[in-house]
Design a protein around this motif. Structure first.
Motif, PDB file in Angstrom:
ATOM      1  N   PRO A   1      49.467  71.687  -3.743  1.00 12.49           N
ATOM      2  CA  PRO A   1      49.492  70.440  -4.505  1.00 12.49           C
ATOM      3  C   PRO A   1      50.928  70.038  -4.817  1.00 12.49           C
ATOM      4  CG  PRO A   1      48.839  72.257  -5.918  1.00 12.49           C
ATOM      5  CD  PRO A   1      48.958  72.801  -4.522  1.00 12.49           C
ATOM      6  N   LEU A   2      51.181  68.744  -4.775  1.00 16.36           N
ATOM      7  CA  LEU A   2      52.491  68.215  -5.129  1.00 16.36           C
ATOM      8  C   LEU A   2      52.317  67.422  -6.414  1.00 16.36           C
ATOM      9  CD1 LEU A   2      53.739  67.008  -1.634  1.00 16.36           C
ATOM     10  CD2 LEU A   2      54.308  69.103  -2.813  1.00 16.36           C
ATOM     11  N   THR A   3      53.184  67.657  -7.391  1.00 17.03           N
ATOM     12  CA  THR A   3      52.971  67.022  -8.684  1.00 17.03           C
ATOM     13  C   THR A   3      54.197  66.300  -9.210  1.00 17.03           C
ATOM     14  OG1 THR A   3      53.538  69.092  -9.775  1.00 17.03           O
ATOM     15  CG2 THR A   3      51.210  68.690  -9.358  1.00 17.03           C
ATOM     16  N   SER A   4      55.256  66.172  -8.456  1.00 20.02           N
ATOM     17  CA  SER A   4      56.457  65.520  -8.950  1.00 20.02           C
ATOM     18  C   SER A   4      56.225  64.028  -9.142  1.00 20.02           C
ATOM     19  CB  SER A   4      57.606  65.729  -7.958  1.00 20.02           C
ATOM     20  OG  SER A   4      58.718  64.949  -8.327  1.00 20.02           O
ATOM     21  N   ALA A   5      56.641  63.501 -10.276  1.00 23.25           N
ATOM     22  CA  ALA A   5      56.478  62.068 -10.545  1.00 23.25           C
ATOM     23  C   ALA A   5      57.517  61.254  -9.777  1.00 23.25           C
ATOM     24  CB  ALA A   5      56.597  61.811 -12.039  1.00 23.25           C
ATOM     25  N   ARG A   6      58.596  61.880  -9.333  1.00 20.36           N
ATOM     26  CA  ARG A   6      59.655  61.159  -8.637  1.00 20.36           C
ATOM     27  C   ARG A   6      59.368  60.974  -7.160  1.00 20.36           C
ATOM     28  NH1 ARG A   6      64.752  64.648  -9.622  1.00 20.36           N
ATOM     29  NH2 ARG A   6      63.475  65.678  -8.099  1.00 20.36           N
ATOM     30  N   GLY A   7      58.425  61.667  -6.614  1.00 21.61           N
ATOM     31  CA  GLY A   7      58.193  61.631  -5.180  1.00 21.61           C
ATOM     32  C   GLY A   7      58.630  62.939  -4.564  1.00 21.61           C
ATOM     33  N   TYR A   8      58.486  63.040  -3.270  1.00 19.65           N
ATOM     34  CA  TYR A   8      58.720  64.304  -2.590  1.00 19.65           C
ATOM     35  C   TYR A   8      59.634  64.114  -1.409  1.00 19.65           C
ATOM     36  CZ  TYR A   8      54.709  64.795  -5.483  1.00 19.65           C
ATOM     37  OH  TYR A   8      53.881  64.746  -6.562  1.00 19.65           O
ATOM     38  N   SER A   9      60.499  65.051  -1.224  1.00 16.83           N
ATOM     39  CA  SER A   9      61.396  65.009  -0.071  1.00 16.83           C
ATOM     40  C   SER A   9      60.602  65.286   1.197  1.00 16.83           C
ATOM     41  CB  SER A   9      62.487  66.071  -0.227  1.00 16.83           C
ATOM     42  OG  SER A   9      61.911  67.368  -0.103  1.00 16.83           O
ATOM     43  N   ILE A  10      61.217  64.997   2.327  1.00 22.46           N
ATOM     44  CA  ILE A  10      60.555  65.266   3.603  1.00 22.46           C
ATOM     45  C   ILE A  10      60.332  66.763   3.781  1.00 22.46           C
ATOM     46  CG2 ILE A  10      62.656  65.347   5.004  1.00 22.46           C
ATOM     47  CD1 ILE A  10      61.020  63.709   7.149  1.00 22.46           C
ATOM     48  N   GLY A  11      61.252  67.579   3.274  1.00 25.51           N
ATOM     49  CA  GLY A  11      61.094  69.027   3.360  1.00 25.51           C
ATOM     50  C   GLY A  11      59.908  69.518   2.554  1.00 25.51           C
ATOM     51  N   ALA A  12      59.729  68.963   1.345  1.00 28.19           N
ATOM     52  CA  ALA A  12      58.584  69.346   0.506  1.00 28.19           C
ATOM     53  C   ALA A  12      57.278  68.912   1.163  1.00 28.19           C
ATOM     54  CB  ALA A  12      58.723  68.738  -0.886  1.00 28.19           C
ATOM     55  N   LEU A  13      57.274  67.719   1.746  1.00 25.24           N
ATOM     56  CA  LEU A  13      56.078  67.234   2.444  1.00 25.24           C
ATOM     57  C   LEU A  13      55.767  68.131   3.639  1.00 25.24           C
ATOM     58  CD1 LEU A  13      54.060  64.827   2.312  1.00 25.24           C
ATOM     59  CD2 LEU A  13      55.501  63.730   4.033  1.00 25.24           C
ATOM     60  N   SER A  14      56.791  68.536   4.347  1.00 26.13           N
ATOM     61  CA  SER A  14      56.629  69.422   5.495  1.00 26.13           C
ATOM     62  C   SER A  14      56.036  70.764   5.077  1.00 26.13           C
ATOM     63  CB  SER A  14      57.980  69.627   6.183  1.00 26.13           C
ATOM     64  OG  SER A  14      57.895  70.597   7.195  1.00 26.13           O
ATOM     65  N   ARG A  15      56.572  71.332   4.031  1.00 28.90           N
ATOM     66  CA  ARG A  15      56.072  72.629   3.548  1.00 28.90           C
ATOM     67  C   ARG A  15      54.629  72.520   3.062  1.00 28.90           C
ATOM     68  NH1 ARG A  15      61.283  72.623   1.908  1.00 28.90           N
ATOM     69  NH2 ARG A  15      60.811  71.868  -0.200  1.00 28.90           N
ATOM     70  N   ALA A  16      54.300  71.431   2.386  1.00 32.11           N
ATOM     71  CA  ALA A  16      52.956  71.269   1.833  1.00 32.11           C
ATOM     72  C   ALA A  16      51.898  71.073   2.911  1.00 32.11           C
ATOM     73  CB  ALA A  16      52.938  70.084   0.872  1.00 32.11           C
ATOM     74  N   THR A  17      52.277  70.474   4.038  1.00 35.03           N
ATOM     75  CA  THR A  17      51.288  70.159   5.074  1.00 35.03           C
ATOM     76  C   THR A  17      51.373  71.051   6.299  1.00 35.03           C
ATOM     77  OG1 THR A  17      52.781  68.539   6.093  1.00 35.03           O
ATOM     78  CG2 THR A  17      51.207  67.712   4.413  1.00 35.03           C
ATOM     79  N   GLY A  18      52.501  71.748   6.460  1.00 36.38           N
ATOM     80  CA  GLY A  18      52.681  72.550   7.660  1.00 36.38           C
ATOM     81  C   GLY A  18      53.093  71.719   8.861  1.00 36.38           C
ATOM     82  N   VAL A  19      53.486  70.474   8.640  1.00 34.98           N
ATOM     83  CA  VAL A  19      53.941  69.591   9.718  1.00 34.98           C
ATOM     84  C   VAL A  19      55.466  69.599   9.719  1.00 34.98           C
ATOM     85  CG1 VAL A  19      53.947  67.218  10.598  1.00 34.98           C
ATOM     86  CG2 VAL A  19      51.888  68.136   9.503  1.00 34.98           C
ATOM     87  N   LYS A  20      56.058  69.817  10.888  1.00 35.00           N
ATOM     88  CA  LYS A  20      57.513  69.891  10.983  1.00 35.00           C
ATOM     89  C   LYS A  20      58.156  68.555  10.615  1.00 35.00           C
ATOM     90  CE  LYS A  20      57.554  73.496  14.418  1.00 35.00           C
ATOM     91  NZ  LYS A  20      57.945  73.921  15.754  1.00 35.00           N
ATOM     92  N   VAL A  21      59.369  68.645  10.057  1.00 33.04           N
ATOM     93  CA  VAL A  21      60.117  67.459   9.648  1.00 33.04           C
ATOM     94  C   VAL A  21      60.282  66.493  10.820  1.00 33.04           C
ATOM     95  CG1 VAL A  21      62.414  66.670   8.911  1.00 33.04           C
ATOM     96  CG2 VAL A  21      61.309  68.591   7.732  1.00 33.04           C
ATOM     97  N   GLU A  22      60.617  67.010  12.003  1.00 33.57           N
ATOM     98  CA  GLU A  22      60.813  66.152  13.171  1.00 33.57           C
ATOM     99  C   GLU A  22      59.530  65.407  13.536  1.00 33.57           C
ATOM    100  OE1 GLU A  22      61.352  69.613  13.415  1.00 33.57           O
ATOM    101  OE2 GLU A  22      63.449  69.447  12.829  1.00 33.57           O
ATOM    102  N   THR A  23      58.394  66.083  13.347  1.00 31.19           N
ATOM    103  CA  THR A  23      57.102  65.464  13.650  1.00 31.19           C
ATOM    104  C   THR A  23      56.784  64.366  12.645  1.00 31.19           C
ATOM    105  OG1 THR A  23      56.362  67.560  14.614  1.00 31.19           O
ATOM    106  CG2 THR A  23      54.654  65.947  14.070  1.00 31.19           C
ATOM    107  N   ILE A  24      57.110  64.584  11.383  1.00 34.90           N
ATOM    108  CA  ILE A  24      56.901  63.547  10.366  1.00 34.90           C
ATOM    109  C   ILE A  24      57.713  62.312  10.737  1.00 34.90           C
ATOM    110  CG2 ILE A  24      57.229  62.924   7.935  1.00 34.90           C
ATOM    111  CD1 ILE A  24      56.789  65.952   7.291  1.00 34.90           C
ATOM    112  N   ARG A  25      58.960  62.511  11.104  1.00 35.58           N
ATOM    113  CA  ARG A  25      59.815  61.371  11.500  1.00 35.58           C
ATOM    114  C   ARG A  25      59.241  60.670  12.727  1.00 35.58           C
ATOM    115  NH1 ARG A  25      64.996  64.942  10.583  1.00 35.58           N
ATOM    116  NH2 ARG A  25      65.399  64.488   8.404  1.00 35.58           N
ATOM    117  N   TYR A  26      58.729  61.446  13.682  1.00 33.67           N
ATOM    118  CA  TYR A  26      58.097  60.867  14.880  1.00 33.67           C
ATOM    119  C   TYR A  26      56.898  60.003  14.477  1.00 33.67           C
ATOM    120  CZ  TYR A  26      55.136  60.621  19.012  1.00 33.67           C
ATOM    121  OH  TYR A  26      54.311  60.168  20.019  1.00 33.67           O
TER     122      TYR A  26
END
Length: 145
Positions: A3-28
């Motif tokens: 779960p992500l709970t930050s009120a400010r939003g999440y970095s691409i690295g945090a999103l990557s860690r939470a979903t298991g999707v690589k940063v490069e794939t998110i950008r793609y």
């Protein structure tokens, strides 16, 4: 998925860690338009929301099930427009199921062909190898491309 709970939003690295999707794939996924561009911080860093997390998790699950990007795009388009019926989704899923079954049949044929080739080999020191001969044989059963 963490779960992500930050009120400010999440970095691409945090999103990557939470979903298991690589940063490069998110950008793609952003480049091809199936992930919306996130907002940016004053410093220019991407800031993702919980909605981004949900969408990326959906995409990851679809990819794990073998859906091509075009089908994922169609599903997301239906969800985004809120103009989706179970029948439409069912049609996409049953098409994917047929593709999986076709690939399984191809793999079963490959397994049988490789098994037959391996069975021909005595693993000795003969000048001719039956496996190599079979691979060069134009009359051998054709394999899926």
């Amino acid at each position: 998925m963490a779960p992500l709970t930050s009120a400010r939003g999440y970095s691409i690295g945090a999103l990557s860690r939470a979903t298991g999707v690589k940063v490069e794939t998110i950008r793609y996924y952003e480049r091809i338009g199936i992930m919306p561009e996130p907002g940016r911080t004053a410093g220019g860093n991407r800031q993702y929301t919980h909605e981004h997390l949900k969408r990326l998790s959906f995409i990851r699950r679809c990819r794990a099930l073998g859906f091509p990007v075009a089908e994922i795009r169609a599903l997301l388009s239906m969800v985004d427009s809120r103009d989706v019926t179970c029948g439409e989704v069912h049609a996409i899923v049953t098409h994917q199921l047929a593709e999986v079954r076709r690939r399984l049949a191809d793999l079963a044929r490959l397994e049988a062909d490789l098994s037959a080739m391996a069975a021909q080999c005595a693993q000795g020191d003969v000048p001719a190898c039956p496996i190599i001969d079979t691979l060069f044989d134009d009359d051998a059963p054709s394999l899926p491309a």
